[in-house]
Design a protein around this motif. Structure first.
Motif, mmCIF file in Angstrom:
data_model
loop_
_atom_site.group_PDB
_atom_site.id
_atom_site.type_symbol
_atom_site.label_atom_id
_atom_site.label_comp_id
_atom_site.label_asym_id
_atom_site.label_seq_id
_atom_site.Cartn_x
_atom_site.Cartn_y
_atom_site.Cartn_z
ATOM 1 N N MET A 1 0.896 -1.345 0.111
ATOM 2 C CA MET A 1 -0.057 0.059 0.096
ATOM 3 C C MET A 1 0.869 1.185 -0.020
ATOM 4 O O MET A 1 1.779 1.267 0.569
ATOM 5 C CB MET A 1 -0.957 -0.084 1.315
ATOM 6 N N VAL A 2 0.368 2.356 -0.727
ATOM 7 C CA VAL A 2 1.200 3.286 -0.905
ATOM 8 C C VAL A 2 0.333 4.467 -0.344
ATOM 9 O O VAL A 2 -0.702 4.585 -0.578
ATOM 10 C CB VAL A 2 1.548 3.815 -2.192
ATOM 11 N N TRP A 3 1.147 5.424 0.592
ATOM 12 C CA TRP A 3 0.388 6.505 1.099
ATOM 13 C C TRP A 3 0.841 7.845 0.273
ATOM 14 O O TRP A 3 2.060 7.845 0.450
ATOM 15 C CB TRP A 3 0.625 6.507 2.426
ATOM 16 N N SER A 4 0.077 8.458 -0.030
ATOM 17 C CA SER A 4 0.276 9.875 -0.806
ATOM 18 C C SER A 4 -0.481 10.754 0.057
ATOM 19 O O SER A 4 -1.736 10.831 -0.004
ATOM 20 C CB SER A 4 -0.045 9.626 -2.133
ATOM 21 N N GLY A 5 0.135 11.862 0.358
ATOM 22 C CA GLY A 5 -0.435 13.150 1.080
ATOM 23 C C GLY A 5 -0.502 14.280 0.065
ATOM 24 O O GLY A 5 0.667 14.531 -0.281
ATOM 25 N N CYS A 6 -1.883 14.891 0.053
ATOM 26 C CA CYS A 6 -1.596 16.097 -0.764
ATOM 27 C C CYS A 6 -1.612 17.298 0.189
ATOM 28 O O CYS A 6 -2.587 17.314 0.968
ATOM 29 C CB CYS A 6 -2.907 16.310 -1.559
ATOM 30 N N ASN A 7 -0.354 17.748 0.604
ATOM 31 C CA ASN A 7 -0.235 18.705 1.593
ATOM 32 C C ASN A 7 -0.701 20.183 1.035
ATOM 33 O O ASN A 7 0.133 20.971 0.755
ATOM 34 C CB ASN A 7 1.196 18.690 2.341
ATOM 35 N N ALA A 8 -1.947 20.417 0.837
ATOM 36 C CA ALA A 8 -2.370 21.706 0.398
ATOM 37 C C ALA A 8 -2.179 22.880 1.332
ATOM 38 O O ALA A 8 -2.837 22.566 2.539
ATOM 39 C CB ALA A 8 -3.605 21.484 -0.248
ATOM 40 N N SER A 9 -1.833 23.961 1.310
ATOM 41 C CA SER A 9 -1.792 25.006 2.127
ATOM 42 C C SER A 9 -1.940 26.284 1.352
ATOM 43 O O SER A 9 -1.952 26.201 0.279
ATOM 44 C CB SER A 9 -0.483 24.868 2.835
ATOM 45 N N SER A 10 -2.568 27.185 2.151
ATOM 46 C CA SER A 10 -2.779 28.395 1.568
ATOM 47 C C SER A 10 -2.475 29.553 2.577
ATOM 48 O O SER A 10 -2.562 29.483 3.569
ATOM 49 C CB SER A 10 -4.333 28.664 0.888
ATOM 50 N N TRP A 59 -6.831 27.110 -15.492
ATOM 51 C CA TRP A 59 -7.327 26.112 -14.565
ATOM 52 C C TRP A 59 -7.978 26.571 -13.260
ATOM 53 O O TRP A 59 -8.384 25.609 -12.707
ATOM 54 C CB TRP A 59 -6.393 25.023 -14.596
ATOM 55 N N CYS A 60 -7.875 27.734 -13.078
ATOM 56 C CA CYS A 60 -8.170 28.219 -11.892
ATOM 57 C C CYS A 60 -9.871 28.876 -11.827
ATOM 58 O O CYS A 60 -9.882 29.819 -12.640
ATOM 59 C CB CYS A 60 -7.486 29.318 -11.429
ATOM 60 N N ASP A 125 1.339 31.717 -4.046
ATOM 61 C CA ASP A 125 1.021 30.450 -3.861
ATOM 62 C C ASP A 125 -0.308 30.112 -4.223
ATOM 63 O O ASP A 125 -0.561 28.950 -4.652
ATOM 64 C CB ASP A 125 1.328 29.872 -2.287
ATOM 65 N N ALA A 126 -1.496 30.883 -4.105
ATOM 66 C CA ALA A 126 -2.624 30.421 -4.455
ATOM 67 C C ALA A 126 -3.023 31.569 -5.430
ATOM 68 O O ALA A 126 -2.585 32.655 -5.630
ATOM 69 C CB ALA A 126 -3.483 30.624 -3.044
ATOM 70 N N LEU A 127 -4.021 31.040 -6.356
ATOM 71 C CA LEU A 127 -4.536 31.892 -7.744
ATOM 72 C C LEU A 127 -5.909 31.875 -7.332
ATOM 73 O O LEU A 127 -6.588 31.054 -6.928
ATOM 74 C CB LEU A 127 -4.292 31.348 -8.764
ATOM 75 N N LYS B 12 -3.622 -0.238 -3.348
ATOM 76 C CA LYS B 12 -4.407 1.052 -2.922
ATOM 77 C C LYS B 12 -3.370 1.997 -2.582
ATOM 78 O O LYS B 12 -2.347 2.018 -2.200
ATOM 79 C CB LYS B 12 -5.179 0.897 -1.624
ATOM 80 N N SER B 14 -3.748 5.851 -1.064
ATOM 81 C CA SER B 14 -4.492 6.714 -0.062
ATOM 82 C C SER B 14 -4.047 8.007 -0.557
ATOM 83 O O SER B 14 -2.860 8.319 -0.270
ATOM 84 C CB SER B 14 -4.132 6.141 1.409
ATOM 85 N N LEU B 16 -4.850 11.846 1.216
ATOM 86 C CA LEU B 16 -5.253 12.589 2.348
ATOM 87 C C LEU B 16 -5.290 14.086 2.061
ATOM 88 O O LEU B 16 -4.451 14.688 1.661
ATOM 89 C CB LEU B 16 -4.310 12.389 3.631
ATOM 90 N N TYR B 21 -10.327 21.831 1.257
ATOM 91 C CA TYR B 21 -9.556 21.631 -0.012
ATOM 92 C C TYR B 21 -10.376 20.551 -0.820
ATOM 93 O O TYR B 21 -10.626 19.499 -0.235
ATOM 94 C CB TYR B 21 -8.274 21.291 0.127
ATOM 95 N N TYR B 32 -11.952 23.117 -18.524
ATOM 96 C CA TYR B 32 -10.704 23.901 -18.131
ATOM 97 C C TYR B 32 -10.022 23.147 -17.012
ATOM 98 O O TYR B 32 -8.962 23.699 -16.588
ATOM 99 C CB TYR B 32 -11.117 25.327 -17.984
ATOM 100 N N CYS B 107 -7.078 28.546 -5.649
ATOM 101 C CA CYS B 107 -6.604 27.408 -6.259
ATOM 102 C C CYS B 107 -4.948 27.278 -6.233
ATOM 103 O O CYS B 107 -4.237 28.330 -6.268
ATOM 104 C CB CYS B 107 -6.796 27.237 -7.779
ATOM 105 N N LEU B 108 -4.397 26.104 -5.792
ATOM 106 C CA LEU B 108 -3.158 25.880 -5.867
ATOM 107 C C LEU B 108 -2.675 25.400 -6.985
ATOM 108 O O LEU B 108 -3.349 24.718 -7.841
ATOM 109 C CB LEU B 108 -2.767 24.831 -4.655
#
Lengths: 180, 122
Positions: A1-10, A59-60, A125-127, B12, B14, B16, B21, B32, B107-108
């Motif tokens: 299993m692979v864990w991927s994090g989307c560390n979005a910040s603004s 894309w925003c 960083d943010a649009l 799988k 995952s 997060l 967001y 778009y 948006c980022l």
């Protein structure tokens, strides 16, 4: 299993109600970017004008809300020493930007942005991120994210109604900010 | 992960997402928008299918129509077939997760995350 994090910040929204007091304004960094015709455009080309500088991308979604406002502002205030500059941050460049500009009938100048220019303006960083620049080349308001139309327009009205204070050193060369 | 030559295997991934967001789904509702993509480099594992969860249709301040998005924590399932001629021993599958995130008012920039999946062929 692979864990991927989307560390979005603004960044938090720093939408000034209209504009900052004069003494708190800092010089808008000079930049040099190309427009759709390949012409080099510098911020200093707009010396003496109030500038709405909008960092955006095709894309925003929130950017698409603001663009019609900016089209209206360009039309409404251009004869009062005002101009909108849109800086596209699309990685694909003009291939995607030109059709978008046509589709939305954008009436103001669009430039192809890059990371180094964004860094000069705090990273963007943010649009959308929108700066209102006064006639003396100083940042009078910053809006991160979708801002209120009235708040932006109020800032424009305040700035166009005032003449330049005649400050020297209008635009700060990029090198002073550590840009390459 | 231990795999056998010629066998089928599901992995799988995952994801997060920070609260507030969303990322566009793999089938965005507007042309778009940048879709979520998970791709794997050809190698020991051959990608048969990437299964995405069912997206949500969410309304945001910046869009007149609901958008097809993923929010919160979710999983992507990749179905692989191990190469029939795979040599025994350790290996690695390399994947890329391409996403573009927004909240309700900004948006980022799109990002690509590299995924490394260690495996052993027995």
């Amino acid at each position: 299993m692979v864990w991927s994090g989307c560390n979005a910040s603004s960044k938090s929204v720093k939408a000034a109600g209209s504009t900052m007091p004069d003494k708190e304004r800092k010089a808008a960094p000079e930049f040099e970017l190309k427009d759709a015709d390949g012409k080099t455009v510098r911020l200093s080309d707009y010396k003496g004008k109030v500038v709405l500088l909008d960092f955006w991308a095709t894309w925003c979604g929130p950017c698409k809300i603001e663009i019609p406002w900016f089209i209206q502002f360009e039309r409404q205030y251009k004869d009062h020493g005002f101009a909108v500059i849109g800086v596209s941050m699309d990685e694909e460049g003009w291939t995607v930007v030109k059709p978008f500009v046509s589709e939305l009938a954008i009436n103001y100048r669009i430039l192809q942005g890059n990371d180094s220019t964004a860094q000069l303006y705090g990273g963007v960083d943010a649009l959308p991120t929108t700066f209102l620049i006064d006639r003396d080349g100083r940042i009078a308001a910053t809006h991160v994210g979708l801002a209120g139309k009235d708040a932006i327009e109020d800032g424009i009205k305040r700035l166009v109604s005032r003449p330049s204070a005649g400050l020297t050193g209008r635009f700060v060369p990029a090198i002073l900010f550590g840009a390459n | 992960m231990v795999v056998k030559p010629g066998a089928g295997v599901a992995v799988k991934t995952s994801v997060l997402l920070k609260s507030g967001y969303h990322v566009n789904s793999n089938t965005p509702s507007e042309k778009y928008l940048i879709p979520l993509r998970l791709t794997w480099e050809p190698g020991l594992l051959e990608t048969v299918e990437v299964v995405f969860p069912k997206p949500h249709m969410e309304k945001y301040e910046f869009s007149p129509n609901p958008l097809s998005v993923f929010t919160g924590d979710f999983e992507l399932v990749t179905k692989f077939k191990v190469a029939a001629n795979a040599s025994t021993g350790p290996g690695m599958a390399l994947g890329k997760l391409r996403y573009q995130a927004c909240n309700n008012n900004s948006c980022l920039p799109p990002k690509t995350l590299e995924i490394r999946l260690p495996l052993v062929v027995q």
